[in-house]
Write a protein that holds these residues in place. Structure first.
Motif, PDB file in Angstrom:
ATOM      1  N   GLU A 178       0.822  -1.203   0.000  1.00  0.00           N
ATOM      2  CA  GLU A 178       0.000   0.000   0.000  1.00  0.00           C
ATOM      3  C   GLU A 178       0.859   1.256   0.000  1.00  0.00           C
ATOM      4  N   ARG A 237      -2.263   8.313   4.118  1.00  0.00           N
ATOM      5  CA  ARG A 237      -3.252   7.244   4.218  1.00  0.00           C
ATOM      6  C   ARG A 237      -4.000   7.330   5.546  1.00  0.00           C
ATOM      7  N   LYS A 291       1.591   4.851   1.420  1.00  0.00           N
ATOM      8  CA  LYS A 291       1.397   5.486   2.719  1.00  0.00           C
ATOM      9  C   LYS A 291       1.210   6.994   2.614  1.00  0.00           C
ATOM     10  N   PHE A 323      -6.080  10.233   2.690  1.00  0.00           N
ATOM     11  CA  PHE A 323      -5.503  10.944   1.556  1.00  0.00           C
ATOM     12  C   PHE A 323      -6.206  12.274   1.264  1.00  0.00           C
TER      13      PHE A 323
END
Length: 317
Positions: A264, A295, A266, A299
């Motif tokens: 993912e 995150r 960040k 976002f």
């Protein structure tokens, strides 16, 4: 880079010849400016002298009887104070420092390094951009660094850092020039912390220097942490533009994330930094508008403005 060495410059206001009282006022103002310059220069020189004295006292512990080499011990470094407010977080103050002490009693093969952050490759980013992955990682670190010579590509460290842990580190770094304008900087390191256990990093930076001294950089870095079995990555684009002999602009696009245990992104971070030293070559001012996507904050864009003052000290500053 030589294009980023900012020289000293000052300006003075003109005086009206029709005002009888202005010459005395102007002379007083000029004297005040000179007094201020003498005060701040004296402060920086005293800081350098006191750090050199401390370095000499430290180096004297390693000196053999009758060896006065420790008297030539020198310290150099920088101190940076910044305020980095952003939406949803207005009170983010930060003090950053880095000290390097040369130890001639050990034939200048050992340096003492004291820093607020063990990661020198990420020291220019704002604090909020360093937090997502490096939380509980950055900490004041003090270490002895050994190199066989000043130009040795291999170095070794033994010290404490990262929440008070004892660590040992081996690092290799080098540069491979591709042509007159393009070069590759690369490094690799492995380390062991008494609680976090084994870890490793590898980094590569492609740098292009234009004929106008504009610099383009593409930085890449990968991490492995044994304790949590994490695989982390960081990519950064930078464009450095000299504006005058006293100022430069730095444009940055920065991304960070991990591959394992979860693949993912960040954070994403973009900024424009204006850096200048209009009065002294050792005193810098920075202003950096930025936008940060985290995150942890879904976002949502967080707008901010970082402001810093940075002081360098040591012989030759």
């Amino acid at each position: 880079m030589s294009c980023l060495v900012l020289l000293v410059g000052t300006t003075m206001a003109s005086v009206s010849a029709t005002d009888v009282e202005r010459p005395d006022t102007a002379s007083t103002s000029q004297a005040d400016v000179q007094d201020e310059q003498l005060w701040i220069d004296d402060w920086q020189q005293k800081l350098t002298s006191s750090m050199d004295y401390t370095a000499g006292q430290l180096d004297s512990f390693f000196a053999l009887e009758g060896n006065d080499a420790y008297k030539d011990a020198r310290a150099s470094g920088r101190v940076s104070l910044g305020w980095e407010p952003r939406s949803r977080q207005l009170d983010d103050m930060e003090l950053r420092f880095r000290v390097r002490v040369k130890l001639p009693a050990l034939q200048d093969r050992v340096d003492l390094v004291l820093s607020d952050n063990e990661d020198t490759d990420n020291e220019t980013t704002i604090r909020a951009a360093r937090d997502p992955i490096q939380r509980n990682r950055d900490n004041t670190t003090i270490a002895l660094r050994y190199r066989t010579s000043d130009n040795s590509r291999m170095s070794y460290r033994l010290g404490t850092g990262r929440r008070g842990q004892i660590y040992a580190k081996a690092r290799y770094q080098d540069v491979a020039p591709i042509n007159d304008n393009l070069g590759l900087f690369y490094d690799a390191e492995t380390y062991y912390y008494n609680r976090d256990q084994l870890g490793a990093e590898i980094g590569a930076t492609f740098q292009y220097l234009s004929d106008e001294d504009h610099v383009f950089r593409f930085n890449n870095r990968y991490y492995y942490r044994d304790e949590h079995h994490e695989w982390l990555w960081r990519h950064e684009l930078q464009y450095l533009q000299p504006l005058t002999t006293q100022s430069a602009a730095i444009y940055t696009l920065f991304t960070e994330g991990m591959k394992r245990p979860d693949d993912e992104l960040k954070e994403v971070y973009a900024s424009f930094k204006y850096r200048t030293n209009p009065t002294r070559d050792w005193l810098f001012y920075e202003i950096e508008p930025f936008v940060l996507w985290l995150r942890d904050e879904d976002f949502k864009p967080s707008w901010g403005l970082a402001m810093r003052v940075e002081v360098y000290y040591g012989r030759g500053t």
